[in-house]
Design a protein around this motif. Structure first.
Motif, PDB file in Angstrom:
ATOM      1  N   LEU A  94      53.290  32.843  45.249  1.00 21.96           N
ATOM      2  CA  LEU A  94      53.187  34.301  45.338  1.00 21.96           C
ATOM      3  C   LEU A  94      53.916  34.796  46.571  1.00 21.96           C
ATOM      4  O   LEU A  94      54.039  34.090  47.579  1.00 21.96           O
ATOM      5  CB  LEU A  94      51.719  34.712  45.430  1.00 21.96           C
ATOM      6  CG  LEU A  94      50.852  34.416  44.203  1.00 21.96           C
ATOM      7  CD1 LEU A  94      49.415  34.835  44.476  1.00 21.96           C
ATOM      8  CD2 LEU A  94      51.396  35.135  42.974  1.00 21.96           C
ATOM      9  N   GLN A  98      51.529  39.756  47.636  1.00 21.56           N
ATOM     10  CA  GLN A  98      50.657  39.452  46.492  1.00 21.56           C
ATOM     11  C   GLN A  98      49.455  38.622  46.947  1.00 21.56           C
ATOM     12  O   GLN A  98      48.317  38.888  46.567  1.00 21.56           O
ATOM     13  CB  GLN A  98      51.456  38.685  45.424  1.00 21.56           C
ATOM     14  CG  GLN A  98      52.529  39.545  44.776  1.00 21.56           C
ATOM     15  CD  GLN A  98      53.485  38.740  43.899  1.00 21.56           C
ATOM     16  OE1 GLN A  98      53.960  37.675  44.286  1.00 21.56           O
ATOM     17  NE2 GLN A  98      53.767  39.260  42.720  1.00 21.56           N
ATOM     18  N   ILE A 117      52.117  46.772  45.225  1.00 24.46           N
ATOM     19  CA  ILE A 117      52.752  45.595  45.833  1.00 24.46           C
ATOM     20  C   ILE A 117      54.231  45.868  46.108  1.00 24.46           C
ATOM     21  O   ILE A 117      54.752  45.543  47.177  1.00 24.46           O
ATOM     22  CB  ILE A 117      52.514  44.358  44.939  1.00 24.46           C
ATOM     23  CG1 ILE A 117      51.057  43.948  45.157  1.00 24.46           C
ATOM     24  CG2 ILE A 117      53.482  43.231  45.264  1.00 24.46           C
ATOM     25  CD1 ILE A 117      50.568  42.788  44.390  1.00 24.46           C
TER      26      ILE A 117
END
Ligand code: FES
Ligand code: FES
Length: 169
Positions: A94, A98, A117
């Motif tokens: 990620l 995230q 995000i």
């Protein structure tokens, strides 16, 4: 060169660099970039919550600028470069933003999350240690109906720490 029109007179071929790869899509002339990404290019990460530019859940980068993909015509992305939330992270890893959202518990229904995000990653690219007023201003176009925003702010602080750590190596 503009998008190529098809015989039907309502469809056109749009060619766009999406997450680093050139893609083509046959879209209706009134299609939004969001529709093209989700329905033609198989990228459902950008969410369709309001389709009116009010919630930020469809945020993407168009030639490096943060935009609401629901307000941009697919044709405006012709010969342009688009980056979506799917471009963040690598393989199973990620992106630090995230990770921070997950760890801070800033995800509930998740509908707002991809747009947030993208917006946070954009902010931290520009300013690695933004004060809270800047964070609130930068995220003012991203609506969340679930979290009450405190956990989102926690996630941004955590993400900023992570991004700075990553930059230091
Ligand atoms: S779906 Fe684009 S701003 Fe809400
Ligand atoms: S987590 Fe549900 S809208 Fe934000």
């Amino acid at each position: 060169m503009g998008p190529r029109w098809k015989k039907s007179n309502v469809a056109m071929l749009v060619r766009t660099k999406v997450n680093g790869e050139w893609k083509e899509a046959d879209v209706w002339e009134g299609s939004s970039l969001l529709y093209m990404l989700r329905e033609h290019l198989g990228l459902p990460g950008s969410k369709n919550a309001c389709e009116q530019g009010e919630c930020g859940s469809c945020s993407v980068w168009l030639d490096g600028e943060l935009v609401c993909a629901c307000l941009v015509l697919a044709a405006q992305a012709h010969e342009a470069e688009v980056r979506t939330v799917e471009s963040l992270g690598e393989g199973d890893s990620l992106h630090p933003v995230q990770e921070a959202f997950l760890e801070a518990g800033a995800v509930q229904c998740g509908f707002c999350t991809p747009g947030l995000i993208v917006a946070v990653a954009d902010l931290l690219d520009q300013e690695s240690n933004p004060p809270e007023t800047t964070v609130r201003e930068a995220l003012s176009g991203n609506l969340c109906r679930c979290t009450g925003y405190e956990k989102i702010l926690d996630a941004v602080r955590l993400a900023a720490d992570r991004v700075r750590d990553t930059a230091k190596g």
